[in-house]
Enzyme design. Sequence first.
Site, PDB file in Angstrom:
ATOM      1  N   ARG A  36      11.342  26.745   0.744  1.00 13.44           N
ATOM      2  CA  ARG A  36      10.830  28.031   0.246  1.00 13.44           C
ATOM      3  C   ARG A  36       9.587  28.475   1.005  1.00 13.44           C
ATOM      4  O   ARG A  36       9.172  29.610   0.910  1.00 13.44           O
ATOM      5  CB  ARG A  36      10.573  27.938  -1.263  1.00 13.44           C
ATOM      6  CG  ARG A  36      11.872  28.003  -2.060  1.00 13.44           C
ATOM      7  CD  ARG A  36      11.671  27.720  -3.519  1.00 13.44           C
ATOM      8  NE  ARG A  36      11.403  26.306  -3.779  1.00 13.44           N
ATOM      9  CZ  ARG A  36      11.128  25.802  -4.969  1.00 13.44           C
ATOM     10  NH1 ARG A  36      11.083  26.610  -6.013  1.00 13.44           N
ATOM     11  NH2 ARG A  36      10.922  24.510  -5.120  1.00 13.44           N
ATOM     12  N   ASP A  79      22.372  30.964  -8.107  1.00 10.71           N
ATOM     13  CA  ASP A  79      21.144  30.884  -7.313  1.00 10.71           C
ATOM     14  C   ASP A  79      21.179  29.568  -6.538  1.00 10.71           C
ATOM     15  O   ASP A  79      22.015  28.698  -6.809  1.00 10.71           O
ATOM     16  CB  ASP A  79      19.918  30.927  -8.238  1.00 10.71           C
ATOM     17  CG  ASP A  79      18.681  31.514  -7.545  1.00 10.71           C
ATOM     18  OD1 ASP A  79      18.707  31.666  -6.309  1.00 10.71           O
ATOM     19  OD2 ASP A  79      17.688  31.794  -8.244  1.00 10.71           O
ATOM     20  N   ASP A  93       0.824  -1.225   0.000  1.00  7.44           N
ATOM     21  CA  ASP A  93       0.000   0.000   0.000  1.00  7.44           C
ATOM     22  C   ASP A  93       0.853   1.267   0.000  1.00  7.44           C
ATOM     23  O   ASP A  93       0.343   2.358   0.271  1.00  7.44           O
ATOM     24  CB  ASP A  93      -0.933  -0.004   1.223  1.00  7.44           C
ATOM     25  CG  ASP A  93      -0.138   0.017   2.529  1.00  7.44           C
ATOM     26  OD1 ASP A  93       1.120  -0.064   2.464  1.00  7.44           O
ATOM     27  OD2 ASP A  93      -0.748   0.137   3.600  1.00  7.44           O
ATOM     28  N   ASP A 135      13.935  25.663 -10.399  1.00  6.83           N
ATOM     29  CA  ASP A 135      12.742  24.811 -10.340  1.00  6.83           C
ATOM     30  C   ASP A 135      12.121  24.761 -11.741  1.00  6.83           C
ATOM     31  O   ASP A 135      12.498  23.932 -12.563  1.00  6.83           O
ATOM     32  CB  ASP A 135      11.790  25.368  -9.277  1.00  6.83           C
ATOM     33  CG  ASP A 135      10.648  24.419  -8.965  1.00  6.83           C
ATOM     34  OD1 ASP A 135      10.459  23.453  -9.718  1.00  6.83           O
ATOM     35  OD2 ASP A 135       9.943  24.634  -7.973  1.00  6.83           O
ATOM     36  N   SER A 136      11.223  25.689 -12.058  1.00  7.10           N
ATOM     37  CA  SER A 136      10.661  25.712 -13.415  1.00  7.10           C
ATOM     38  C   SER A 136      11.676  26.235 -14.426  1.00  7.10           C
ATOM     39  O   SER A 136      11.539  26.023 -15.626  1.00  7.10           O
ATOM     40  CB  SER A 136       9.426  26.614 -13.448  1.00  7.10           C
ATOM     41  OG  SER A 136       9.826  27.956 -13.237  1.00  7.10           O
ATOM     42  N   GLY A 137      12.679  26.941 -13.949  1.00  8.57           N
ATOM     43  CA  GLY A 137      13.685  27.530 -14.842  1.00  8.57           C
ATOM     44  C   GLY A 137      13.322  28.936 -15.285  1.00  8.57           C
ATOM     45  O   GLY A 137      14.137  29.601 -15.932  1.00  8.57           O
ATOM     46  N   GLY A 138      12.126  29.394 -14.937  1.00  6.82           N
ATOM     47  CA  GLY A 138      11.662  30.708 -15.390  1.00  6.82           C
ATOM     48  C   GLY A 138      12.587  31.837 -14.959  1.00  6.82           C
ATOM     49  O   GLY A 138      13.018  32.653 -15.789  1.00  6.82           O
ATOM     50  N   GLU A 186       3.145   2.209   2.066  1.00  5.05           N
ATOM     51  CA  GLU A 186       3.742   2.643   3.337  1.00  5.05           C
ATOM     52  C   GLU A 186       5.236   2.335   3.305  1.00  5.05           C
ATOM     53  O   GLU A 186       5.658   1.322   2.741  1.00  5.05           O
ATOM     54  CB  GLU A 186       3.117   1.877   4.514  1.00  5.05           C
ATOM     55  CG  GLU A 186       1.764   2.407   4.923  1.00  5.05           C
ATOM     56  CD  GLU A 186       1.228   1.685   6.156  1.00  5.05           C
ATOM     57  OE1 GLU A 186       1.923   0.786   6.688  1.00  5.05           O
ATOM     58  OE2 GLU A 186       0.107   2.010   6.568  1.00  5.05           O
ATOM     59  N   LYS A 228      13.595  42.469 -11.026  1.00  2.00           N
ATOM     60  CA  LYS A 228      12.309  42.269 -11.735  1.00  2.00           C
ATOM     61  C   LYS A 228      11.304  43.279 -11.214  1.00  2.00           C
ATOM     62  O   LYS A 228      11.117  43.391 -10.017  1.00  2.00           O
ATOM     63  CB  LYS A 228      11.776  40.857 -11.465  1.00  2.00           C
ATOM     64  CG  LYS A 228      12.470  39.783 -12.247  1.00  2.00           C
ATOM     65  CD  LYS A 228      11.911  38.412 -11.912  1.00  2.00           C
ATOM     66  CE  LYS A 228      12.454  37.896 -10.592  1.00  2.00           C
ATOM     67  NZ  LYS A 228      12.085  36.514 -10.296  1.00  2.00           N
TER      68      LYS A 228
HETATM   69  C1  R5P Z   1      13.663  31.791  -5.149  1.00  2.00           C
HETATM   70  O1  R5P Z   1      13.670  32.502  -4.164  1.00  2.00           O
HETATM   71  C2  R5P Z   1      14.743  30.802  -5.439  1.00  2.00           C
HETATM   72  O2  R5P Z   1      15.996  31.262  -5.003  1.00  2.00           O
HETATM   73  C3  R5P Z   1      14.801  30.495  -6.928  1.00  2.00           C
HETATM   74  O3  R5P Z   1      15.146  31.689  -7.620  1.00  2.00           O
HETATM   75  C4  R5P Z   1      13.470  30.004  -7.430  1.00  2.00           C
HETATM   76  O4  R5P Z   1      12.994  28.965  -6.625  1.00  2.00           O
HETATM   77  C5  R5P Z   1      13.619  29.513  -8.872  1.00  2.00           C
HETATM   78  O5  R5P Z   1      12.371  29.065  -9.300  1.00  2.00           O
HETATM   79  P1  R5P Z   1      12.040  28.928 -10.840  1.00  2.00           P
HETATM   80  O6  R5P Z   1      13.156  28.138 -11.474  1.00  2.00           O
HETATM   81  O7  R5P Z   1      10.716  28.191 -10.856  1.00  2.00           O
HETATM   82  O8  R5P Z   1      11.914  30.297 -11.425  1.00  2.00           O
END
Ligand code: R5P
Length: 311
Positions: A93, A217, A34, A221-224, A36, A191
Site C-alpha cells: 500500500r 477488495d 537475539d 485490514d482494520s475492517g473499517g 536474528e 466515500k
Molecule cells: C485500500 O486501498 C485497500 O484496497 C483496502 O480497501 C484497505 O486496505 C482496507 O483497509 P481497512 O480494512 O483498514 O479499511
Amino acid sequence: MKIMAGNSNLPLARAISAYLEMPLTDASVRRFADEEVFVEIHENVRGEDVFVVQSTSYPANDNLMELLICIDALRRASAKRITAVVPYFGYARQDRKPGPRTPISAKLVANLITQAGADRVLAVDLHAGQIQGFFDIPTDNLFAAPVMAADIQTRYGTQELMVVSPDVGGVVRARSLAKRLNNAPLAIVDKRRDRPGQSEVMNIIGDVKGRMCILIDDIIDSGGTLCNAAQALMDAGAAGVSAYITHGVLSGGAVARVSNSALKELVISDTIMPTEATASSDRIRVLTIAPLIGEAVRRIADESSVSSLFD
Ligand code: R5P
C-alpha cells in the site's frame, strides 16, 4: 525443482507442496537468542529451480528478513533459479509518495528482494497492478478471482447478484469478478467528505435494492472500509451483503468488527495464515488458493503459460 518455506505461512506452503506431490525442502529457518534470523538448508540445491514460499504479512519486517535470508542462502548454495513466492506482498500500500519527504516502501522492498538474489517473483492480487513494474525481474501476479467466483456461484448462484467495489479505486477488480459471474451488475461505494472535519458520507452508485451484494477488495485490514460499506449497502435496501477479500490482514479488533457488522459472511483466501481468532470466527470463511499457486509454480518450472490459468 524444489519448494522451500519460511515460517510465515507453513500450512499454505505444505498445501502447495502437496499439490505438486513433492516434499518441502529440508531446511531450518530459525532465530538466534537475539532474534536474528538464521537459515540452514539441509539438502543439496545446486543447480535446482527453487521456489521459496513466504508471505510478508504480520510481523512484516521479520517475515521479510526471513525471505531475504532464505534467498541469500539459496543463492550461496548455487541454486540455478530462485523464485520468491510471496502470496501476500506486504508494504504494497506504500506504492507512491502520499506527501513530500515520504518513502515508496513497496519499491524499496522490491529492490531488496531482487538484490538478495531472486530471479523471479510470484505474488497474488498485488495491491496495484503497477507494483509488477517495481521489479526488474519477471513477476507473475496471480488473481484469486477464479477461486472466489466458483465459490460465489456455489453459494449465491441462484440469487440476484450485484458485485460491489467498496471504493472507487477497486472498480477494475470488481468489474473483472462481475465478468466471471455471467456479467453481474456492478455498484460502487463512493466515500465523500464534503468539508474537512465532517464525517464521511457513503453514496452508493447503482441500485442495490433487493440484490445480494458481493463486496470485493484485495485487503481487509482494520475492517473499517468493508464494514462501513456493508452497512451503507443494507441501508440502501440490499437483500444481504457478503465480502470476498484476497488478503485477510485483519489487524487489531478487525475480527470483532466483522462479527458485529452487517456482513453476512467474510470470505478470505489463505495468502496470510489465519490467526486463531480468524479461524474460530463463525462469520469468516477461508478459501485455499494453494492449488492455484501450485499450478502456477508447476507452469513456471515447465516454462509454460501462467496467464492461461485465467482465460
Ligand atoms: C485500500 O486501498 C485497500 O484496497 C483496502 O480497501 C484497505 O486496505 C482496507 O483497509 P481497512 O480494512 O483498514 O479499511
